[in-house]
Design an enzyme around this catalytic site. Sequence first.
Site, PDB file in Angstrom:
ATOM      1  N   TYR A  18       0.831  -1.225   0.000  1.00 14.22           N
ATOM      2  CA  TYR A  18       0.000   0.000   0.000  1.00 14.22           C
ATOM      3  C   TYR A  18       0.858   1.265   0.000  1.00 14.22           C
ATOM      4  O   TYR A  18       0.493   2.251   0.645  1.00 14.22           O
ATOM      5  CB  TYR A  18      -0.922   0.058   1.225  1.00 14.22           C
ATOM      6  N   TYR A 148     -14.718  -4.752   3.071  1.00 20.89           N
ATOM      7  CA  TYR A 148     -13.335  -5.067   2.705  1.00 20.89           C
ATOM      8  C   TYR A 148     -13.031  -6.478   3.200  1.00 20.89           C
ATOM      9  O   TYR A 148     -13.240  -6.794   4.372  1.00 20.89           O
ATOM     10  CB  TYR A 148     -12.331  -4.069   3.320  1.00 20.89           C
ATOM     11  N   ASP A 254     -17.142 -12.399   8.102  1.00 18.63           N
ATOM     12  CA  ASP A 254     -15.699 -12.158   8.043  1.00 18.63           C
ATOM     13  C   ASP A 254     -15.288 -11.477   9.346  1.00 18.63           C
ATOM     14  O   ASP A 254     -15.445 -10.268   9.513  1.00 18.63           O
ATOM     15  CB  ASP A 254     -15.393 -11.268   6.822  1.00 18.63           C
ATOM     16  N   LYS A 283      -5.658 -12.372  11.767  1.00 19.38           N
ATOM     17  CA  LYS A 283      -5.201 -11.236  12.579  1.00 19.38           C
ATOM     18  C   LYS A 283      -5.058 -11.578  14.080  1.00 19.38           C
ATOM     19  O   LYS A 283      -4.045 -12.126  14.479  1.00 19.38           O
ATOM     20  CB  LYS A 283      -6.116 -10.025  12.371  1.00 19.38           C
TER      21      LYS A 283
END
Length: 445
Positions: A18, A148, A254, A283
């Site tokens: 990014y 996302y 998600d 995560k």
Amino acid sequence: MDKHDLVSKDLMLNWHPYTQMKDCVDMPPIPLAGAKGVKLYDYDGNFYYDTISSWWCNVHGHGHPAMIRAIKKQLSSLEHTLFAGFTHAPAVGLSERLVDITPAGLKKVFYSDNGSTSVEVAMKMSFQYWKNTGCKGKNKFLSLDRGYHGDTIGAMSVSGIGPFNKVFEQLFLDVYKIPSPYCYRCPVSEDKADCSLGCLHAAESMLNEHSDEIAAMIIEPLLMGAGGMIIYPAEYLKGIAGLCRKYHVHLIVDEVATGFGRTGKMFASEYAAIDPDFMCLSKGITSGYLPLGATLTTEKIYDAFYADYHECKTFYHGHTYTANPVACAAAISCIDLFEKEGTLRNVDRINAKLKVFLNDMAELDVVGETRSIGAVGVLELVKDRKTKEPFGIEERLGLRIYKKGLREGLLLRPLGNIIYFFLPLSTTPGELDDIFARAARALAI
Ligand SMILES: Cc1ncc(COP(=O)(O)O)c(C=O)c1O
């Protein structure tokens, strides 16, 4: 290697995520020497508060002795092996724990190694489930227009389209999108105070018309992260779950960002007491100590793949690091610490302090809305509070605040006009006071 060599070699060799690498000429990456608790340290001994939990992963703080012990112990017996034809205690132990703490219907665990792959697995399983059960037309997915779900092709396809992924649009799968329940900018212009969840109508009419083409709907429960830290009511998620059941469409939650306590419950889906068909995790699963992804599903889905080999119903998907034993051991230790350290109680304390800070900040002229859930606090900045006009991309407001944050010893990484805190769940009251005092100075723009 001194810090100057490190940075110049980094820029010679590395391509960062990014990142427009040309920007690094003026703003090179900061070399980190280490981390402890909620602080990241540079080579000169300066620290930065890790207010975004190192990309939303860190749960129990950096350098936690119990995490390090568990990893070292596993490393000394079995560091890695294939997970086809073999198994090991860390994978079985972790699956037992995951099945125990997630919604009751989720009984089977499929491992991968990051959030995007945990999403790809759910999408592929759902897609193949319908093939295996003789339902040929369900080849599409449904998602929210600001969701996302990751950067692989499938995960990008079900995400909202924005500057990050637009260039890849021609590669995308066939996906129906519906407006997101973005209460501050309500898609059906309802007043928040007497919201009747009118935004659910879009989901109902989409499913009513297209359910025979849709394999699954994917959604981030309660908190839509990268799409703008949008927090929506549990009743919306409950409504979506009900509609998916009614129209025979799988529901994929998600929980890659929301899982493992971030919203104040172990999983954000708990707020709506739903029974999803798939849950995606990554995560926080290892508190950010090692990469790991997991996709949980039901016996019903699993059974549709369980057949004689020649029936060709096998799920042919896998990753080299599937169920890596050290990562699984780290995840078990991470889950254990929730009980040992009363982590969820600390999230309540964090949220109470976050609310006070956000209330103070709400007075600023540029703050359009503040919102919070668990250890996540959000300030949406606007040019004009009445019209809610956002700052333009060219103003690079986020970058300005990022730089000011660094000067205050804070790692803030705004998403455009959205300034947010995604705090490690171990942050203490004293640290919170210090973080908020520094943030108030960084936000004085
Ligand atoms: C909700 C959600 N899903 C999936 C992902 C993708 O995870 P990863 O970056 O590990 O591929 C992210 C990453 O931010 C996320 O927030």
